[in-house]
Design an enzyme around this catalytic site. Structure first.
Site, short mmCIF file in Angstrom:
data_model
loop_
_atom_site.label_atom_id
_atom_site.label_comp_id
_atom_site.label_asym_id
_atom_site.label_seq_id
_atom_site.Cartn_x
_atom_site.Cartn_y
_atom_site.Cartn_z
N MET A 1 19.48 16.80 -23.59
CA MET A 1 17.33 16.44 -23.73
C MET A 1 17.57 16.22 -22.39
SD MET A 1 15.12 13.95 -26.41
CE MET A 1 14.14 13.34 -24.98
N CYS A 2 17.82 16.75 -21.23
CA CYS A 2 17.38 17.09 -19.88
C CYS A 2 17.93 16.67 -18.83
CB CYS A 2 15.85 15.59 -19.97
SG CYS A 2 15.61 15.52 -21.70
N THR A 3 18.02 16.06 -17.91
CA THR A 3 17.97 15.81 -16.43
C THR A 3 17.32 15.23 -15.80
OG1 THR A 3 19.66 17.95 -16.12
CG2 THR A 3 19.43 16.62 -14.38
#
Length: 329
Positions: A1-3
């Site tokens: 889930m995400c950077t």
């Protein structure tokens, strides 16, 4: 889930970019929440309570949690998935808040990363996790903060204890592994050099290596347009193509949307994977006074509603969303 990554340009041009990767539509809308709002930790009688000192623009998850946002002082908060998260066993008496409010608490109360870190280290309070909507797993999240000075912090709960990494050098964060192990990757890739080879998969460790190299490799400038374009190009480079999903690892899934926040000029950009262009909100154009109402920009299914340019005047007055907790579930 995400950077998440922080760009440190010239003349105080600080910009934070993040991608939201998830296995399904996360039901995001964008809200403007005024200062003076009364909050509860939503965990019952021991809930923390506070009054927001700062207004903020936030992106929600399922309209039950703040997952991303910037306040009017230029503080940015981003929640990302961390499978290794292990929160303390709450005794039901220690002041506490639902994890759905963790990012909002920081935006409501602090102008700088240093203020937030000092408070988190000195105050005794608990974060209580909740079940992810439509899933049988508990939310496992870590929090990043950045501000207009370029300062950063990463907050994680490991083995029931809060671990804080605080410093201007902590520009990049992804998901697994824990941040101390992410930092261990730095020495390896610094020795190889990003112009020789960079890992290309959508695994968190590979996204970390690419984001860290590129955020320093792009021109460090003062010009807002150039700097913003550079940050968008980097966060797109570490995004996951639409349609890819890993059922057992929701944090290795399609990028749903991206945000880019200019701390200096207080502009919050948003780009959906299904939208043909980015748009933005100028915080200076939003009324955050205690007398004002909450406002929302409804993004539609899969964040597919189309907006262009400054959409600040397209926000509509609405009843504030309710944060998820045992009291609201």
């Amino acid at each position: 889930m995400c950077t998440r990554l922080v760009y440190l340009g010239r003349d105080g041009r600080v910009i934070t970019g993040r991608s939201m990767d998830w296995k399904e539509d996360i039901g995001t809308n964008i809200w403007a929440l005024p200062r003076g709002s009364e909050r509860s930790g939503e965990v019952g009688p021991a809930s923390m309570t506070w009054t927001a000192e700062y207004g903020s623009v936030v992106a929600t998850a399922y309209d039950i949690a703040t997952t991303d946002g910037m306040n009017e002082a230029g503080l940015m908060a981003n929640l990302l998935w961390l499978p290794e998260s292990a929160y303390s066993d709450w005794d039901g008496e220690t002041p506490a808040m639902s994890i759905s409010l963790w990012a909002q608490y920081m935006l409501d109360n602090f102008a700088t990363v240093a203020e937030a870190v000092e408070h988190a280290r000195n105050e005794d309070f608990a974060i209580v996790t909740e079940q992810v909507p439509g899933d049988d797993r508990l939310a496992a999240l870590h929090l990043s903060l950045s501000d207009a000075t370029g300062d950063s912090a990463i907050m994680e709960y490991i083995d029931g204890e809060l671990v804080v990494h605080h410093g201007r050098d902590y520009q990049v964060m992804t998901n697994s592994p824990t941040f101390d192990k992410q930092l261990a990757l730095v020495e390896y890739w610094d020795e190889i050099g990003g112009t020789v080879m960079l890992p290309g998969t959508n695994r968190p460790a590979d996204r970390f290596a690419r984001a860290r190299f590129y955020v320093d490799a792009v021109p460090q400038v003062a010009d807002r347009a150039t700097a913003t374009a550079s940050v968008f190009s980097v966060i797109r480079n570490v995004s996951v193509p639409h349609g890819i999903s890993t059922p057992d690892a929701p944090h290795i899934s399609s990028t749903r949307w991206r945000t880019v926040a200019d701390h200096k000029d207080r502009i919050y950009y948003f780009e959906s994977a299904l939208m043909p262009n980015a748009f933005w909100l100028e915080l200076d154009e939003i009324d955050f006074s205690p007398e004002s109402d909450a406002q929302v920009l409804r993004l539609g299914p899969e964040q597919s509603n189309v907006f262009a340019g400054d959409a600040s005047d397209q926000m509509a007055t609405a009843e504030p969303f309710s944060f998820l907790g045992p009291q609201t579930a």
